[in-house]
Enzyme design. Sequence first.
Site, PDB file in Angstrom:
ATOM      1  N   SER A  40       7.405  94.201  12.220  1.00 43.94           N
ATOM      2  CA  SER A  40       6.638  94.176  10.981  1.00 43.94           C
ATOM      3  C   SER A  40       7.235  93.162  10.017  1.00 43.94           C
ATOM      4  O   SER A  40       8.459  92.949  10.008  1.00 43.94           O
ATOM      5  CB  SER A  40       6.705  95.570  10.355  1.00 43.94           C
ATOM      6  OG  SER A  40       6.275  95.526   9.027  1.00 43.94           O
ATOM      7  N   TYR A  74      11.584 103.311   7.469  1.00 40.41           N
ATOM      8  CA  TYR A  74      10.634 102.760   8.442  1.00 40.41           C
ATOM      9  C   TYR A  74      11.028 101.321   8.798  1.00 40.41           C
ATOM     10  O   TYR A  74      11.151 100.958   9.973  1.00 40.41           O
ATOM     11  CB  TYR A  74       9.200 102.801   7.890  1.00 40.41           C
ATOM     12  CG  TYR A  74       8.242 101.933   8.667  1.00 40.41           C
ATOM     13  CD1 TYR A  74       7.834 102.299   9.956  1.00 40.41           C
ATOM     14  CD2 TYR A  74       7.770 100.721   8.154  1.00 40.41           C
ATOM     15  CE1 TYR A  74       6.984 101.486  10.693  1.00 40.41           C
ATOM     16  CE2 TYR A  74       6.922  99.903   8.882  1.00 40.41           C
ATOM     17  CZ  TYR A  74       6.529 100.290  10.152  1.00 40.41           C
ATOM     18  OH  TYR A  74       5.690  99.479  10.878  1.00 40.41           O
ATOM     19  N   LYS A  86      12.470  99.349  12.452  1.00 38.71           N
ATOM     20  CA  LYS A  86      11.959  98.117  13.081  1.00 38.71           C
ATOM     21  C   LYS A  86      13.103  97.125  13.284  1.00 38.71           C
ATOM     22  O   LYS A  86      13.237  96.511  14.335  1.00 38.71           O
ATOM     23  CB  LYS A  86      10.859  97.494  12.210  1.00 38.71           C
ATOM     24  CG  LYS A  86       9.585  98.327  12.164  1.00 38.71           C
ATOM     25  CD  LYS A  86       8.913  98.363  13.525  1.00 38.71           C
ATOM     26  CE  LYS A  86       7.824  99.396  13.627  1.00 38.71           C
ATOM     27  NZ  LYS A  86       7.356  99.644  14.983  1.00 38.71           N
TER      28      LYS A  86
HETATM   29  P1  NAD Z   1      -1.008 104.082  14.970  1.00 38.91           P
HETATM   30  O1  NAD Z   1      -0.341 105.261  14.368  1.00 38.91           O
HETATM   31  O2  NAD Z   1      -2.473 103.964  14.850  1.00 38.91           O
HETATM   32  O3  NAD Z   1      -0.629 103.970  16.523  1.00 38.91           O
HETATM   33  C1  NAD Z   1       0.604 104.396  17.045  1.00 38.91           C
HETATM   34  C2  NAD Z   1       0.318 105.259  18.251  1.00 38.91           C
HETATM   35  O4  NAD Z   1       1.559 105.701  18.783  1.00 38.91           O
HETATM   36  C3  NAD Z   1      -0.494 106.516  17.909  1.00 38.91           C
HETATM   37  O5  NAD Z   1      -1.601 106.629  18.777  1.00 38.91           O
HETATM   38  C4  NAD Z   1       0.499 107.661  18.097  1.00 38.91           C
HETATM   39  O6  NAD Z   1      -0.145 108.840  18.542  1.00 38.91           O
HETATM   40  C5  NAD Z   1       1.446 107.059  19.117  1.00 38.91           C
HETATM   41  N1  NAD Z   1       2.808 107.628  19.078  1.00 38.91           N
HETATM   42  C6  NAD Z   1       3.604 107.839  18.017  1.00 38.91           C
HETATM   43  N2  NAD Z   1       4.767 108.363  18.406  1.00 38.91           N
HETATM   44  C7  NAD Z   1       4.716 108.486  19.755  1.00 38.91           C
HETATM   45  C8  NAD Z   1       5.605 108.982  20.737  1.00 38.91           C
HETATM   46  N3  NAD Z   1       6.799 109.484  20.421  1.00 38.91           N
HETATM   47  N4  NAD Z   1       5.216 108.956  22.031  1.00 38.91           N
HETATM   48  C9  NAD Z   1       4.000 108.472  22.386  1.00 38.91           C
HETATM   49  N5  NAD Z   1       3.099 108.016  21.500  1.00 38.91           N
HETATM   50  C10 NAD Z   1       3.464 108.016  20.197  1.00 38.91           C
HETATM   51  O7  NAD Z   1      -0.288 102.783  14.370  1.00 38.91           O
HETATM   52  P2  NAD Z   1      -0.724 101.255  14.454  1.00 38.91           P
HETATM   53  O8  NAD Z   1      -1.171 100.825  13.098  1.00 38.91           O
HETATM   54  O9  NAD Z   1      -1.578 101.024  15.619  1.00 38.91           O
HETATM   55  O10 NAD Z   1       0.713 100.596  14.665  1.00 38.91           O
HETATM   56  C11 NAD Z   1       1.190 100.304  15.971  1.00 38.91           C
HETATM   57  C12 NAD Z   1       2.603  99.752  15.855  1.00 38.91           C
HETATM   58  O11 NAD Z   1       2.585  98.599  14.998  1.00 38.91           O
HETATM   59  C13 NAD Z   1       3.596 100.727  15.222  1.00 38.91           C
HETATM   60  O12 NAD Z   1       4.830 100.581  15.889  1.00 38.91           O
HETATM   61  C14 NAD Z   1       3.699 100.242  13.798  1.00 38.91           C
HETATM   62  O13 NAD Z   1       4.933 100.559  13.228  1.00 38.91           O
HETATM   63  C15 NAD Z   1       3.530  98.740  13.956  1.00 38.91           C
HETATM   64  N6  NAD Z   1       3.032  98.073  12.755  1.00 38.91           N
HETATM   65  C16 NAD Z   1       1.880  98.508  12.166  1.00 38.91           C
HETATM   66  C17 NAD Z   1       1.421  97.884  10.994  1.00 38.91           C
HETATM   67  C18 NAD Z   1       0.175  98.367  10.312  1.00 38.91           C
HETATM   68  O14 NAD Z   1      -0.021  98.038   9.137  1.00 38.91           O
HETATM   69  N7  NAD Z   1      -0.710  99.103  10.985  1.00 38.91           N
HETATM   70  C19 NAD Z   1       2.144  96.822  10.429  1.00 38.91           C
HETATM   71  C20 NAD Z   1       3.306  96.390  11.066  1.00 38.91           C
HETATM   72  C21 NAD Z   1       3.733  97.024  12.236  1.00 38.91           C
HETATM   73  N1  UFG Z   2      -2.250  98.508  -3.166  1.00 36.72           N
HETATM   74  C1  UFG Z   2      -2.999  98.923  -4.239  1.00 36.72           C
HETATM   75  N2  UFG Z   2      -3.583 100.146  -4.160  1.00 36.72           N
HETATM   76  C2  UFG Z   2      -3.487 100.959  -3.074  1.00 36.72           C
HETATM   77  C3  UFG Z   2      -2.715 100.511  -1.978  1.00 36.72           C
HETATM   78  C4  UFG Z   2      -2.105  99.286  -2.062  1.00 36.72           C
HETATM   79  O1  UFG Z   2      -3.113  98.222  -5.245  1.00 36.72           O
HETATM   80  O2  UFG Z   2      -4.054 102.060  -3.071  1.00 36.72           O
HETATM   81  C5  UFG Z   2      -1.656  97.146  -3.203  1.00 36.72           C
HETATM   82  C6  UFG Z   2      -0.147  97.119  -3.010  1.00 36.72           C
HETATM   83  O3  UFG Z   2       0.495  97.259  -4.240  1.00 36.72           O
HETATM   84  C7  UFG Z   2       0.039  95.736  -2.348  1.00 36.72           C
HETATM   85  C8  UFG Z   2      -1.239  95.541  -1.533  1.00 36.72           C
HETATM   86  O4  UFG Z   2      -2.201  96.421  -2.113  1.00 36.72           O
HETATM   87  O5  UFG Z   2       0.080  94.739  -3.337  1.00 36.72           O
HETATM   88  C9  UFG Z   2      -1.093  95.889  -0.051  1.00 36.72           C
HETATM   89  O6  UFG Z   2      -0.541  97.198   0.054  1.00 36.72           O
HETATM   90  P1  UFG Z   2      -0.561  97.987   1.462  1.00 36.72           P
HETATM   91  O7  UFG Z   2      -0.005  99.340   1.197  1.00 36.72           O
HETATM   92  O8  UFG Z   2      -1.904  97.908   2.074  1.00 36.72           O
HETATM   93  O9  UFG Z   2       0.389  97.121   2.396  1.00 36.72           O
HETATM   94  P2  UFG Z   2       1.919  96.714   2.216  1.00 36.72           P
HETATM   95  O10 UFG Z   2       1.961  95.220   2.189  1.00 36.72           O
HETATM   96  O11 UFG Z   2       2.577  97.428   1.099  1.00 36.72           O
HETATM   97  O12 UFG Z   2       2.576  97.284   3.550  1.00 36.72           O
HETATM   98  C10 UFG Z   2       1.998  97.046   4.836  1.00 36.72           C
HETATM   99  C11 UFG Z   2       2.354  98.183   5.765  1.00 36.72           C
HETATM  100  C12 UFG Z   2       3.820  98.194   6.047  1.00 36.72           C
HETATM  101  C13 UFG Z   2       4.256  96.854   6.550  1.00 36.72           C
HETATM  102  C14 UFG Z   2       3.868  95.771   5.574  1.00 36.72           C
HETATM  103  C15 UFG Z   2       4.216  94.409   6.090  1.00 36.72           C
HETATM  104  O13 UFG Z   2       1.995  99.430   5.205  1.00 36.72           O
HETATM  105  O14 UFG Z   2       4.089  99.118   7.077  1.00 36.72           O
HETATM  106  O15 UFG Z   2       2.447  95.826   5.342  1.00 36.72           O
HETATM  107  O16 UFG Z   2       3.602  94.214   7.331  1.00 36.72           O
HETATM  108  F1  UFG Z   2       5.577  96.868   6.692  1.00 36.72           F
END
Ligand code: NAD
Ligand code: UFG
Length: 335
Positions: free
Chosen positions: A124, A148, A152
């Site tokens: 991330s 979190y 990572k």
């Molecule tokens: P998500 O929660 O939709 O998907 C994660 C999946 O992993 C889920 O289906 C959950 O049931 C499964 N899971 C969790 N723990 C598990 C375990 N112990 N064993 C087996 N399955 C398990 O999340 P996502 O948004 O698809 O994110 C996927 C990956 O990308 C995550 O590692 C997350 O940290 C990373 N990531 C997500 C974002 C974002 O904004 N969505 C940003 C940066 C990184």
């Molecule tokens: N924001 C609002 N209102 C809301 C939610 C968010 O104004 O209800 C603003 C935040 O202040 C920020 C922007 O919208 O300026 C984006 O916020 P998000 O919560 O959507 O995303 P972040 O950038 O804070 O974080 C996300 C993921 C993290 C990841 C990060 C970088 O949640 O897990 O992007 O990839 F680490």
Amino acid sequence: MSILVTGGTGYIGSHTCVELINAGYDIIIIDNFYNSNIRVLDRIEKITNIRPKFYEVDILDKDSLDKVFKENDIQAVIHFAGYKAVGESVEKPLAYYHNNVTGSLTLYEVMKEYNCNTLVFSSSATVYGSPKSCPIYEDFPVSTTNPYGSTKLVNEIILEDLCKCDENMSILSLRYFNPIGAHESGLIGEVPNGIPNNLVPYIARVANKQSEYVRVFGNDYPTRDGTGIRDYIHVVDLAKGHIAALKYVLEHKGYDKINLGTGNGYTVLEVIKAYEEACGFELAYEIQGRRSGDIAECYASTKKAKELLDWEAKYDIKKMCQDSWNFTKMNPDGI
Ligand code: NAD
Ligand code: UFG
């Protein structure tokens, strides 16, 4: 030979599975359904006409993982499984370390036992902490501000060490910026667990009349309209980035880390506007104070992804909001 996708029924995982199947890969999904459900498999099948092989497995359960590797010839792993909520990680740091670090270590151990040396890891942009400037390059210093993010970073350190200690290993950490949007079929998309913390799922909730207004966290940042800037990337572009990353790790040894973003930043108010255009009506919002831990701006340098993976994002913010709204309308109560 198959590709194992952990967390493959989750948001990014399910979109990546669709792209993997479309690209002709034979895939196996494992998930414990902590944040997804079995209906996602039906949806993947509906989109691709192929039902992927699935095991309901927790990555913390070594014996079950062992069975998956024993029963299949796994060429590479794309590892999505994990917890992902920043706020929750502050309340439950041990649960986050256990699932995201111990769970991953268990997976890496089993991979080692079966001589599976090829991995793509979901990292991330959070590992950049408070970046000194934008765009953010992969060689910027890393730091974290919450458990979190630390999980990572710890994974990245472990994976780099694994590659340093074994020249057969081939691993890429993909540092995602802000994935939003949904598959254009409207069959798969993001289903937040409870009230969403992220901006676009919250806007979708307001558009869907489940919340009254969008809370804009701060309008006094040094940005063009005072609200925070992020690099939003369409989840289908992100999924395609994984196909490019998989090809890369299958052909190159060693460790590397690559940003997956668009290189463009949008403010909170610009995203609300784009969403209003997608849904065709105005969305109420209220300016509130800054959210603790937020930074003013965050967007990627996409140079390394272009050079190494020959990949770049194609979809703009309009398409991201259209596809998010389409998915929300088609699935008002989730999948
Ligand atoms: P998500 O929660 O939709 O998907 C994660 C999946 O992993 C889920 O289906 C959950 O049931 C499964 N899971 C969790 N723990 C598990 C375990 N112990 N064993 C087996 N399955 C398990 O999340 P996502 O948004 O698809 O994110 C996927 C990956 O990308 C995550 O590692 C997350 O940290 C990373 N990531 C997500 C974002 C974002 O904004 N969505 C940003 C940066 C990184
Ligand atoms: N924001 C609002 N209102 C809301 C939610 C968010 O104004 O209800 C603003 C935040 O202040 C920020 C922007 O919208 O300026 C984006 O916020 P998000 O919560 O959507 O995303 P972040 O950038 O804070 O974080 C996300 C993921 C993290 C990841 C990060 C970088 O949640 O897990 O992007 O990839 F680490």
